[in-house]
Design an enzyme around this catalytic site. Structure first.
Site, PDB file in Angstrom:
ATOM      1  N   ASP A  59       0.861  -1.184   0.000  1.00 55.68           N
ATOM      2  CA  ASP A  59       0.000   0.000   0.000  1.00 55.68           C
ATOM      3  C   ASP A  59       0.895   1.231   0.000  1.00 55.68           C
ATOM      4  O   ASP A  59       1.309   1.726   1.052  1.00 55.68           O
ATOM      5  CB  ASP A  59      -0.890  -0.034   1.256  1.00 55.68           C
ATOM      6  CG  ASP A  59      -2.081   0.903   1.146  1.00 55.68           C
ATOM      7  OD1 ASP A  59      -2.448   1.283   0.023  1.00 55.68           O
ATOM      8  OD2 ASP A  59      -2.652   1.245   2.194  1.00 55.68           O
ATOM      9  N   GLU A 145      -8.108   4.893  -8.181  1.00 55.10           N
ATOM     10  CA  GLU A 145      -9.391   5.310  -7.613  1.00 55.10           C
ATOM     11  C   GLU A 145     -10.094   6.364  -8.459  1.00 55.10           C
ATOM     12  O   GLU A 145      -9.473   7.320  -8.941  1.00 55.10           O
ATOM     13  CB  GLU A 145      -9.174   5.844  -6.196  1.00 55.10           C
ATOM     14  CG  GLU A 145     -10.459   6.043  -5.413  1.00 55.10           C
ATOM     15  CD  GLU A 145     -10.286   5.747  -3.939  1.00 55.10           C
ATOM     16  OE1 GLU A 145     -11.254   5.988  -3.198  1.00 55.10           O
ATOM     17  OE2 GLU A 145      -9.217   5.286  -3.527  1.00 55.10           O
TER      18      GLU A 145
END
Length: 383
Positions: A59, A145
């Site tokens: 991440d 995203e």
């Protein structure tokens, strides 16, 4: 703080160059403030043990850090979010400045009808530029995203996702390597359903409640990202709890295990990939939730926690497995397909899901707006 400093001192690639659709980012010598100069992990490390039972993603938006962990062979995927994209865009690092400049040039040249549309396109292009660079480092999925301000607009989310996928394909990144990230609102879940029907895989994020996880699976989402650490945060605050709890009693661990069990019990193919971690027992026990969920389909883990896993050789027990989950005999929710009314009612009755979903969307919007302000200035300067 240390996290922001890490993000804003983004990377120095040890790769000689990265080529991204018509421009080249040259690597540079490592700086003294780089987080890591290489990662080693033995085949007895907890990192290796965990990778043997759970597919691991890093991440991060830091290309150097991603590269270091990818070289271990234990990390196959990478996830980003609006914070990482914003920090990349605002960092001032020469490597990332090239990504930003290319994005702005691309958007200005596209001849959008107004400034707002040009800025929006530039932000999407920056996300894709970053994702394309990451795709050259990891062999698996990259997540990008959709603008979080579209979290309550199904049609606009689908349109934006299709634009992102089209840009990736022009950069020779096939759509089967991209996960479109959407907030797990009702509208986001419906957007994912439409995209999945077109062969575009989605990562439903900001999941803090069982009902969100079930609705995502019922509508065919490829993957969900529940946040056990933030679920724990909410419960600690609500209960006024100052002491830690055992990992087995950690509300975030309990909720994610419930999601995983439900999926296996009812034959859902949706992947459960928890993110956002906290120490169940408090400082010094940062790996508690990760260890307690070992065996879940996938995990995405930030570099500092991957480093701790790499450094430890303590035996790691598998805590989640599909066969045990299949035998859990969990009740079917919503007759197998919740409608909007039931979803909204159940989410409303889940205080953690309601509070943390709203908080997460606001946070991501805040980061997007910071980036938008900076990109607007660059668009005006170039127009």
């Amino acid at each position: 703080n240390a996290t922001i400093k890490m993000l804003t001192t983004f990377l120095i690639l040890s790769l000689a160059t990265i080529h991204v659709q018509g421009f080249v980012i040259a690597g540079s010598a490592p700086r003294q403030d780089t987080l890591t100069l290489g990662v080693t992990a033995s085949d007895k490390s907890q990192l290796a043990q965990l990778a043997g039972m759970t597919t691991l993603s890093i991440d991060s938006g830091d290309l150097k850090v991603i590269e270091d962990y990818a070289k271990t062979g234990y990390i196959t995927d990478a996830t980003t979010n609006p914070l990482f994209v914003s920090q990349a865009g605002l960092s001032g690092d020469p490597v990332y400045s090239k990504l930003v400049d290319n994005a702005v040039e691309y958007a200005v040249a596209a001849g959008e009808p107004d400034e707002a549309s040009t800025v929006s396109l530039a932000i999407d292009r920056l996300s894709v530029n970053l994702g394309a660079a990451i795709s050259m480092i990891v062999p698996g999925y990259i997540s990008t995203e959709v603008d979080p301000r579209l979290s309550f607009d199904t049609e606009a989310s689908v349109e934006r996702a299709l634009r992102i996928i089209q840009m990736y394909e022009t950069m020779n990144v096939p759509k089967n390597r991209v996960l479109i990230k959407l907030a797990a609102t009702w509208e986001g879940i419906l957007a994912a359903q439409q995209l999945e029907s077109q062969g575009i895989q989605c990562n439903l994020t900001l999941i803090f409640s069982f009902v969100q996880a079930v609705a995502c699976a019922q509508r065919g989402a490829h993957l969900i990202s529940p946040f056990p650490g933030r679920i724990l945060d909410w419960n600690k605050q609500q209960r006024g709890r100052t002491e830690g709890v055992s990992p087995e009693d950690d509300e975030g661990v309990v909720e994610v295990k419930k999601m995983y069990d439900y999926y296996k019990c009812h034959g859902h193919d949706t992947i459960c990939m928890p993110a956002s971690w906290r120490p169940s027992r408090g400082p010094g026990y940062e790996l508690d939730e990760i260890v307690a969920l070992a065996g879940v389909d996938r995990m995405t883990i930030p570099a500092p926690l991957l480093e701790k896993l790499a450094a430890s050789e303590e035996p790691l027990k598998r805590c989640l497995d599909p066969e045990s989950a299949k035998a859990s005999e969990m009740s079917l929710i919503g007759n197998g397909m919740m409608n909007e009314k039931e979803f909204r009612y159940r989410l409303n009755m889940d205080g953690c899901g309601t509070d943390k979903l709203a908080e997460g969307i606001r946070s991501f919007i805040g980061e997007t707006e910071k980036l938008e302000e900076a990109i607007t200035k660059k668009v005006r300067a170039m127009s």
